[in-house]
Design an enzyme around this catalytic site. Structure first.
Site, PDB file in Angstrom:
ATOM      1  N   PRO A 163       0.821  -1.176  -0.106  1.00 54.30           N
ATOM      2  CG  PRO A 163      -0.451  -1.352   2.080  1.00 54.30           C
ATOM      3  CD  PRO A 163       0.635  -1.896   1.283  1.00 54.30           C
ATOM      4  N   GLY A 165       2.946   4.494   0.993  1.00 53.23           N
ATOM      5  CA  GLY A 165       3.190   4.972   2.447  1.00 53.23           C
ATOM      6  C   GLY A 165       3.847   4.075   3.211  1.00 53.23           C
ATOM      7  CD  GLU A 384     -19.839   8.374  18.288  1.00 51.09           C
ATOM      8  OE1 GLU A 384     -18.859   7.101  18.545  1.00 51.09           O
ATOM      9  OE2 GLU A 384     -20.009   8.724  17.512  1.00 51.09           O
ATOM     10  CG  HIS A 387     -20.844   2.773  17.824  1.00 50.75           C
ATOM     11  ND1 HIS A 387     -21.199   2.048  16.848  1.00 50.75           N
ATOM     12  CD2 HIS A 387     -20.702   4.274  17.281  1.00 50.75           C
ATOM     13  CE1 HIS A 387     -21.509   2.573  15.871  1.00 50.75           C
ATOM     14  NE2 HIS A 387     -21.496   3.969  15.992  1.00 50.75           N
TER      15      HIS A 387
HETATM   16  P1  ADP Z   1       5.958   4.367  -0.672  1.00 51.06           P
HETATM   17  O1  ADP Z   1       6.966   4.541  -1.852  1.00 51.06           O
HETATM   18  O2  ADP Z   1       5.797   3.007  -0.105  1.00 51.06           O
HETATM   19  O3  ADP Z   1       4.798   5.050  -1.007  1.00 51.06           O
HETATM   20  P2  ADP Z   1       7.973   5.843   1.031  1.00 51.06           P
HETATM   21  O4  ADP Z   1       8.846   5.205   1.018  1.00 51.06           O
HETATM   22  O5  ADP Z   1       7.852   7.181   0.063  1.00 51.06           O
HETATM   23  O6  ADP Z   1       6.427   5.317   0.556  1.00 51.06           O
HETATM   24  O7  ADP Z   1       7.544   6.541   2.277  1.00 51.06           O
HETATM   25  C1  ADP Z   1       6.941   7.986   2.728  1.00 51.06           C
HETATM   26  C2  ADP Z   1       7.382   8.302   4.154  1.00 51.06           C
HETATM   27  O8  ADP Z   1       6.817   7.444   4.970  1.00 51.06           O
HETATM   28  C3  ADP Z   1       8.813   8.050   4.107  1.00 51.06           C
HETATM   29  O9  ADP Z   1       9.577   9.188   3.639  1.00 51.06           O
HETATM   30  C4  ADP Z   1       8.971   7.998   5.793  1.00 51.06           C
HETATM   31  O10 ADP Z   1       9.269   9.191   6.305  1.00 51.06           O
HETATM   32  C5  ADP Z   1       7.753   7.257   6.162  1.00 51.06           C
HETATM   33  N1  ADP Z   1       7.930   5.860   6.266  1.00 51.06           N
HETATM   34  C6  ADP Z   1       7.204   4.797   5.439  1.00 51.06           C
HETATM   35  N2  ADP Z   1       7.455   3.717   5.823  1.00 51.06           N
HETATM   36  C7  ADP Z   1       8.458   3.778   7.091  1.00 51.06           C
HETATM   37  C8  ADP Z   1       9.041   2.744   7.684  1.00 51.06           C
HETATM   38  N3  ADP Z   1       9.091   1.647   7.695  1.00 51.06           N
HETATM   39  N4  ADP Z   1      10.080   3.465   8.467  1.00 51.06           N
HETATM   40  C9  ADP Z   1      10.461   4.708   8.844  1.00 51.06           C
HETATM   41  N5  ADP Z   1       9.663   5.757   8.226  1.00 51.06           N
HETATM   42  C10 ADP Z   1       8.654   5.160   6.973  1.00 51.06           C
END
Ligand code: ADP
Length: 560
Positions: A163, A165, A384, A387
């Site tokens: 997914p 991020g 609430e 729930h």
């Molecule tokens: P993707 O490429 O999977 O969409 P990114 O690698 O660009 O996500 O991650 C976006 C940001 O989220 C990173 O710059 C970091 O700050 C944070 N992040 C995401 N996963 C991690 C992780 N496992 N450890 C530390 N930071 C993370």
């Protein structure tokens, strides 16, 4: 004067009267002269009398030197200049500095070298399985000989799927950082240009650059932008297909052990062309999933190092509250907490800053000036508590963490935050049913208490229906359909929309069963609330007065 004299002495050979000048020649020598025009109507007659011939094309001759320059040297200079420009363009393609005008077909891959970015595996928290798979790549880049000796070849391409991020980009950078090799990064969409054929030439260019810099890592983000299945439909995207074909050819073209490793990231692995995912191309797939409780805690800790936090912050608690959050969201939560601390004039972020910022990320900011009528506020409080009470009374449901009835900018008038104690990988039929009952608990409380219903339950209805439908169509939890898949899920990592794969009649039957299922749970919720009517009133009153209550306060009143 010369003109007049020569006219009088009949010395003029040819003459041409132009708009702004008069050209004339000497009868004997043929020498060309020129003079300005003069306002003399009789001039023509005098010229005629002098025996001059009226010509129309007396050409001013250039000096022989000038004419030599123009006719010989200038063309040579132009050709030499063009040649220079062309050769500079070729050099550019070979990795020279970017030229604005001729750079159109170059790949715009950005190069990161270790020192510039410096991301290491230790910066990526959680994701241990993914890191383990990628450690092998680092090992190989450090010491390719060890692998060649035994005859093993590294996978050419590795696909990071998960997914948004979850740290796919970060992981790719970390591989480059750990192996201290150059890192080319380009996004799939950058290949697709306005001009047909540019994408393919960019791919060629990228691979040439990469081979020159080997060992190195090429990272293609959002590879589904070019790697989608070629469906051969009319009006398909020619440019994209050409680009994909070029990519396939290039990946076949280089040998396994050249030291170029291609990493690619996507959220939609199922939409990729099978030719791209076959062995020999992207033959290894590394899932990068949403972090579990431990992973979330570690990610929070990694990011908390960048800000000042109070010593007594309980990261496990925060991680528990932020269930389902991705790494990027957790990073955002930490940043929001720091912003909140600054806003309130504190020098470091506290536990409550972090807790509040989770809610900000989930539900938006508090709406300070939203004014609910007294009746509305009571309705929200009962809703609430409904729930929470249903959740607490069904022993399978997770206990509540927090209940609040402060309106949020997302439009939520209140919400119940449930907390999972541990990780759940499987859900039983009863657990899902209880969850549906919990969703219906809010509406049930309104009915039980006020005898009327409001619009506040629209989100609950959506969630409950989704779960009930999934039980029947995907999890095989209905009597009649046994283990038959009635739905397929697309875009598993992007919300997971499902599409029905059954006949119209079956679909109608599914709808009927979904209604039946939800109705049964709704009735169960209502009966739980009726049985505990006193507790319901007491808790709702408490929430109405305090606006936010914690899980412990809730349980205290419930168990009193
Ligand atoms: P993707 O490429 O999977 O969409 P990114 O690698 O660009 O996500 O991650 C976006 C940001 O989220 C990173 O710059 C970091 O700050 C944070 N992040 C995401 N996963 C991690 C992780 N496992 N450890 C530390 N930071 C993370």
């Amino acid at each position: 004067g010369t003109f007049m004299t020569m006219t009088e002495e009949k010395q003029i050979g040819q003459v041409e009267v132009q708009e702004s000048q008069i050209l004339f020649t000497d009868k004997d020598s043929g020498q060309i002269y020129k003079t300005g025009v003069m306002d003399d109507p009789d001039l023509i007659y005098r010229l005629k009398d002098s025996g001059a011939v009226f010509a129309s094309e007396i050409v001013e001759q250039m000096s022989p030197f000038l004419s030599f320059l123009l006719s010989w040297l200038l063309p040579i200079l132009i050709f030499v200049g063009l040649g220079q420009l062309m050769s500079r363009r070729m050099m550019n393609k070979a990795g020279g500095p970017n030229s604005m005008m001729f750079g159109a077909g170059r790949s715009s891959a950005k190069i990161y070298v270790k020192s510039a970015e410096g991301i290491k595996f230790s910066d990526v928290a959680g994701e241990d399985e993914a890191k383990e798979s990628l450690t092998e790549i680092v090992e190989y880049l450090h010491n390719p000989g060890k692998y060649r000796e035994i005859g093993a070849s590294m996978p050419k391409g590795i696909l990071l799927v998960g997914p948004p991020g979850t740290g796919k980009t970060m992981l790719a950078k970390a591989v480059a950082g750990e192996a201290s090799v150059p890192f080319f990064s380009i996004s799939g969409s950058e290949f697709v240009e306005m001009f047909v054929g540019m994408g393919a030439s960019k791919v060629r260019d990228l691979f040439r650059q990469a081979k020159e810099k080997a060992p190195c890592i090429v990272f293609i983000d959002e590879i589904d932008a070019i790697g989608k299945k070629r469906d051969g439909q009319m009006g398909g995207n020619d440019e994209r297909e050409q680009t994909l074909n070029q990519l396939l050819t290039e990946m076949d073209g280089f040998e396994g052990n050249t030291g170029v490793i291609i990493l690619a990231a996507t959220n939609r692995p199922e939409s990729l062309d099978p030719a791209l995912t076959r062995p020999g191309r992207f033959d290894r797939r590394v899932p990068v999933e949403l972090p579990d409780l431990k992973g979330r805690e570690e990610i929070l800790k990694v990011h908390a190092k960048k800000i000042k936090v109070a010593d007594d912050v309980d990261f496990r608690q925060i991680a528990r509250m932020a269930s389902g959050a991705s790494g990027a969201e957790l990073a955002n939560i930490i940043n929001e907490a720091a912003l909140r601390a600054v806003r309130d004039g504190r020098r470091f972020a506290t536990q409550s800053d972090l807790e509040e910022s989770i809610e900000v990320v989930i539900a938006g900011y508090q709406k300070k000036n939203a004014i609910l009528t007294d009746k509305e506020k009571w309705t929200v409080a009962y809703h609430e508590i409904g729930h929470a009470l249903v959740a607490a009374k069904q022993n399978h449901s997770a206990p509540v963490q927090k209940i609040t009835i402060i309106p949020r900018t997302s439009g939520a008038l209140g919400y119940t935050m449930q907390v999972e104690e541990g990780n759940h990988y499987l859900m039983t039929k009863e657990e899902i049913e209880n969850k549906i009952a919990t969703y219906t608990g809010g509406r049930a409380a309104e009915e039980v208490v006020f005898g009327t219903i409001s619009t506040g339950a629209s989100n609950d209805i959506e969630q409950a229906t989704k779960l009930a439908r999934a039980m029947i169509t995907r999890y095989g939890m209905s009597r009649d359909f046994d283990m038959v898949a009635l739905e397929t899920v697309r875009n598993q990592y992007l919300g997971g929309d499902a599409s029905l794969t059954c006949s119209g009649e079956t679909a109608a039957e599914v709808d009927r069963q979904v209604v039946e299922l939800v109705k049964k749970q709704h009735e169960k919720a209502a009966s739980i609330l009726l049985e505990n009517r006193e507790k319901l009133d007491e808790l709702a009153k408490f929430l109405y007065e305090k606006e936010t209550i914690t899980g412990e306060e809730f349980m205290q009143i419930l168990n009193k």
